[in-house]
Scaffold this motif. Sequence first.
Motif, PDB file in Angstrom:
ATOM      1  N   ALA A  28     -32.209 -38.916  24.579  1.00 57.86           N
ATOM      2  CA  ALA A  28     -31.885 -40.236  24.047  1.00 57.86           C
ATOM      3  C   ALA A  28     -30.472 -40.608  24.492  1.00 57.86           C
ATOM      4  CB  ALA A  28     -31.996 -40.229  22.529  1.00 57.86           C
ATOM      5  N   GLY A  29     -30.347 -41.736  25.119  1.00 58.97           N
ATOM      6  CA  GLY A  29     -29.031 -42.199  25.528  1.00 58.97           C
ATOM      7  C   GLY A  29     -28.613 -41.792  26.928  1.00 58.97           C
ATOM      8  N   GLY A  30     -29.475 -41.125  27.698  1.00 56.83           N
ATOM      9  CA  GLY A  30     -29.081 -40.788  29.063  1.00 56.83           C
ATOM     10  C   GLY A  30     -29.682 -39.508  29.588  1.00 56.83           C
ATOM     11  N   ASN A  31     -28.969 -38.891  30.525  1.00 57.71           N
ATOM     12  CA  ASN A  31     -29.410 -37.648  31.153  1.00 57.71           C
ATOM     13  C   ASN A  31     -28.354 -36.566  30.982  1.00 57.71           C
ATOM     14  OD1 ASN A  31     -31.806 -38.703  32.147  1.00 57.71           O
ATOM     15  ND2 ASN A  31     -30.921 -39.287  34.095  1.00 57.71           N
ATOM     16  N   ILE A  32     -28.808 -35.318  30.971  1.00 56.75           N
ATOM     17  CA  ILE A  32     -27.924 -34.157  30.953  1.00 56.75           C
ATOM     18  C   ILE A  32     -28.269 -33.319  32.173  1.00 56.75           C
ATOM     19  CG2 ILE A  32     -27.325 -32.007  29.751  1.00 56.75           C
ATOM     20  CD1 ILE A  32     -27.905 -33.443  27.126  1.00 56.75           C
ATOM     21  N   ALA A  33     -27.243 -32.890  32.892  1.00 53.54           N
ATOM     22  CA  ALA A  33     -27.446 -32.058  34.080  1.00 53.54           C
ATOM     23  C   ALA A  33     -27.633 -30.605  33.662  1.00 53.54           C
ATOM     24  CB  ALA A  33     -26.252 -32.189  35.019  1.00 53.54           C
ATOM     25  N   LEU A  34     -28.788 -30.038  33.988  1.00 51.55           N
ATOM     26  CA  LEU A  34     -29.062 -28.625  33.752  1.00 51.55           C
ATOM     27  C   LEU A  34     -29.004 -27.903  35.090  1.00 51.55           C
ATOM     28  CD1 LEU A  34     -32.225 -28.632  31.434  1.00 51.55           C
ATOM     29  CD2 LEU A  34     -29.838 -28.434  30.757  1.00 51.55           C
ATOM     30  N   ARG A  35     -28.237 -26.843  35.161  1.00 50.80           N
ATOM     31  CA  ARG A  35     -28.164 -26.036  36.387  1.00 50.80           C
ATOM     32  C   ARG A  35     -29.066 -24.828  36.199  1.00 50.80           C
ATOM     33  NH1 ARG A  35     -24.627 -21.927  37.729  1.00 50.80           N
ATOM     34  NH2 ARG A  35     -23.384 -22.479  35.919  1.00 50.80           N
ATOM     35  N   LEU A  36     -29.984 -24.613  37.123  1.00 48.56           N
ATOM     36  CA  LEU A  36     -30.874 -23.446  37.068  1.00 48.56           C
ATOM     37  C   LEU A  36     -30.086 -22.220  37.506  1.00 48.56           C
ATOM     38  CD1 LEU A  36     -33.725 -22.271  36.662  1.00 48.56           C
ATOM     39  CD2 LEU A  36     -34.173 -22.811  39.073  1.00 48.56           C
ATOM     40  N   VAL A  37     -29.932 -21.250  36.597  1.00 51.34           N
ATOM     41  CA  VAL A  37     -29.113 -20.073  36.900  1.00 51.34           C
ATOM     42  C   VAL A  37     -29.933 -18.800  37.069  1.00 51.34           C
ATOM     43  CG1 VAL A  37     -27.029 -21.009  35.871  1.00 51.34           C
ATOM     44  CG2 VAL A  37     -28.563 -19.631  34.461  1.00 51.34           C
ATOM     45  N   LYS A  38     -31.181 -18.802  36.614  1.00 54.53           N
ATOM     46  CA  LYS A  38     -31.993 -17.596  36.719  1.00 54.53           C
ATOM     47  C   LYS A  38     -33.471 -17.979  36.695  1.00 54.53           C
ATOM     48  CE  LYS A  38     -31.762 -12.898  34.982  1.00 54.53           C
ATOM     49  NZ  LYS A  38     -31.279 -12.019  33.933  1.00 54.53           N
ATOM     50  N   ALA A  39     -34.253 -17.306  37.535  1.00 59.23           N
ATOM     51  CA  ALA A  39     -35.706 -17.470  37.568  1.00 59.23           C
ATOM     52  C   ALA A  39     -36.297 -16.070  37.712  1.00 59.23           C
ATOM     53  CB  ALA A  39     -36.117 -18.369  38.729  1.00 59.23           C
ATOM     54  N   ASP A  40     -36.954 -15.586  36.664  1.00 55.47           N
ATOM     55  CA  ASP A  40     -37.453 -14.210  36.631  1.00 55.47           C
ATOM     56  C   ASP A  40     -38.955 -14.148  36.419  1.00 55.47           C
ATOM     57  OD1 ASP A  40     -35.018 -12.861  36.934  1.00 55.47           O
ATOM     58  OD2 ASP A  40     -34.616 -12.914  34.785  1.00 55.47           O
ATOM     59  N   PRO A  41     -39.628 -13.177  37.061  1.00 57.11           N
ATOM     60  CA  PRO A  41     -41.051 -12.973  36.782  1.00 57.11           C
ATOM     61  C   PRO A  41     -41.238 -12.474  35.355  1.00 57.11           C
ATOM     62  CG  PRO A  41     -40.222 -11.222  38.196  1.00 57.11           C
ATOM     63  CD  PRO A  41     -39.103 -12.211  38.019  1.00 57.11           C
ATOM     64  N   GLY A  42     -42.386 -12.820  34.788  1.00 55.06           N
ATOM     65  CA  GLY A  42     -42.667 -12.422  33.414  1.00 55.06           C
ATOM     66  C   GLY A  42     -43.902 -11.573  33.278  1.00 55.06           C
ATOM     67  N   GLY A  43     -44.421 -11.053  34.374  1.00 54.78           N
ATOM     68  CA  GLY A  43     -45.595 -10.200  34.287  1.00 54.78           C
ATOM     69  C   GLY A  43     -46.876 -10.986  34.450  1.00 54.78           C
ATOM     70  N   GLN A  44     -47.961 -10.322  34.185  1.00 56.88           N
ATOM     71  CA  GLN A  44     -49.282 -10.923  34.345  1.00 56.88           C
ATOM     72  C   GLN A  44     -49.606 -11.791  33.134  1.00 56.88           C
ATOM     73  OE1 GLN A  44     -51.033 -10.677  37.175  1.00 56.88           O
ATOM     74  NE2 GLN A  44     -49.262  -9.543  37.928  1.00 56.88           N
ATOM     75  N   SER A  45     -50.370 -12.809  33.386  1.00 57.74           N
ATOM     76  CA  SER A  45     -50.845 -13.669  32.302  1.00 57.74           C
ATOM     77  C   SER A  45     -52.136 -14.324  32.778  1.00 57.74           C
ATOM     78  CB  SER A  45     -49.798 -14.736  31.961  1.00 57.74           C
ATOM     79  OG  SER A  45     -49.737 -15.726  32.955  1.00 57.74           O
ATOM     80  N   GLY A  46     -52.725 -15.101  31.938  1.00 57.06           N
ATOM     81  CA  GLY A  46     -53.922 -15.830  32.320  1.00 57.06           C
ATOM     82  C   GLY A  46     -53.596 -17.023  33.209  1.00 57.06           C
ATOM     83  N   ARG A  47     -52.333 -17.227  33.468  1.00 57.05           N
ATOM     84  CA  ARG A  47     -51.852 -18.354  34.251  1.00 57.05           C
ATOM     85  C   ARG A  47     -51.893 -18.009  35.743  1.00 57.05           C
ATOM     86  NH1 ARG A  47     -47.416 -20.679  36.213  1.00 57.05           N
ATOM     87  NH2 ARG A  47     -47.029 -22.787  35.509  1.00 57.05           N
ATOM     88  N   ALA A  48     -52.415 -18.900  36.552  1.00 57.18           N
ATOM     89  CA  ALA A  48     -52.403 -18.690  38.003  1.00 57.18           C
ATOM     90  C   ALA A  48     -50.959 -18.524  38.457  1.00 57.18           C
ATOM     91  CB  ALA A  48     -53.055 -19.869  38.707  1.00 57.18           C
ATOM     92  N   GLY A  49     -50.688 -17.491  39.234  1.00 64.34           N
ATOM     93  CA  GLY A  49     -49.325 -17.250  39.690  1.00 64.34           C
ATOM     94  C   GLY A  49     -48.509 -16.395  38.747  1.00 64.34           C
ATOM     95  N   GLY A  50     -49.064 -16.051  37.605  1.00 62.03           N
ATOM     96  CA  GLY A  50     -48.364 -15.190  36.657  1.00 62.03           C
ATOM     97  C   GLY A  50     -47.356 -15.928  35.796  1.00 62.03           C
ATOM     98  N   ALA A  51     -46.779 -15.192  34.869  1.00 67.64           N
ATOM     99  CA  ALA A  51     -45.785 -15.744  33.949  1.00 67.64           C
ATOM    100  C   ALA A  51     -44.393 -15.641  34.566  1.00 67.64           C
ATOM    101  CB  ALA A  51     -45.827 -14.986  32.627  1.00 67.64           C
ATOM    102  N   PHE A  52     -43.507 -16.542  34.144  1.00 62.98           N
ATOM    103  CA  PHE A  52     -42.119 -16.469  34.580  1.00 62.98           C
ATOM    104  C   PHE A  52     -41.242 -17.218  33.581  1.00 62.98           C
ATOM    105  CE2 PHE A  52     -43.995 -20.122  36.670  1.00 62.98           C
ATOM    106  CZ  PHE A  52     -43.045 -21.123  36.574  1.00 62.98           C
ATOM    107  N   SER A  53     -39.942 -16.943  33.662  1.00 64.10           N
ATOM    108  CA  SER A  53     -39.001 -17.638  32.787  1.00 64.10           C
ATOM    109  C   SER A  53     -37.864 -18.212  33.611  1.00 64.10           C
ATOM    110  CB  SER A  53     -38.460 -16.703  31.703  1.00 64.10           C
ATOM    111  OG  SER A  53     -37.638 -15.717  32.279  1.00 64.10           O
ATOM    112  N   LEU A  54     -37.295 -19.282  33.090  1.00 63.80           N
ATOM    113  CA  LEU A  54     -36.178 -19.963  33.732  1.00 63.80           C
ATOM    114  C   LEU A  54     -35.029 -20.076  32.743  1.00 63.80           C
ATOM    115  CD1 LEU A  54     -38.208 -22.976  35.200  1.00 63.80           C
ATOM    116  CD2 LEU A  54     -37.630 -20.829  36.368  1.00 63.80           C
ATOM    117  N   LEU A  55     -33.806 -19.866  33.227  1.00 60.16           N
ATOM    118  CA  LEU A  55     -32.610 -20.084  32.420  1.00 60.16           C
ATOM    119  C   LEU A  55     -31.808 -21.211  33.037  1.00 60.16           C
ATOM    120  CD1 LEU A  55     -31.253 -16.521  31.543  1.00 60.16           C
ATOM    121  CD2 LEU A  55     -32.556 -18.080  30.095  1.00 60.16           C
ATOM    122  N   PHE A  56     -31.400 -22.137  32.192  1.00 60.17           N
ATOM    123  CA  PHE A  56     -30.604 -23.285  32.601  1.00 60.17           C
ATOM    124  C   PHE A  56     -29.296 -23.278  31.826  1.00 60.17           C
ATOM    125  CE2 PHE A  56     -35.024 -24.649  33.063  1.00 60.17           C
ATOM    126  CZ  PHE A  56     -35.030 -25.244  34.318  1.00 60.17           C
TER     127      PHE A  56
END
Length: 100
Positions: A28-56
Amino acid sequence: MAPTADLAALQLGDFSPQLDTIFDMEVAGGNIALRLVKADPGGQSGRAGGAFSLLFVAPAGPFLPQAIYPLEHPAIGRMEVFLVPIGPLQGGNGYQAVFT
């Protein structure tokens, strides 16, 4: 406005090359810049391509509540992602997204 990304089709490999780049988060009121600092695998899941997490990291200030936020990135497109505040991180506000 960037094209809308298919969340179900996104994989870790879509985000890894975007480390240290900016994702614009609509609030609300605009945009906030998020910088992606980490992208890690999260193991197997029912999701195509597996699970993963992102830190901003966002600029320091009041934390936003966990919620679904529209994010936009020039290489990936527009997506609505559930972000959870995780506390201070690298001098700013940390947020995490988990894809399972």
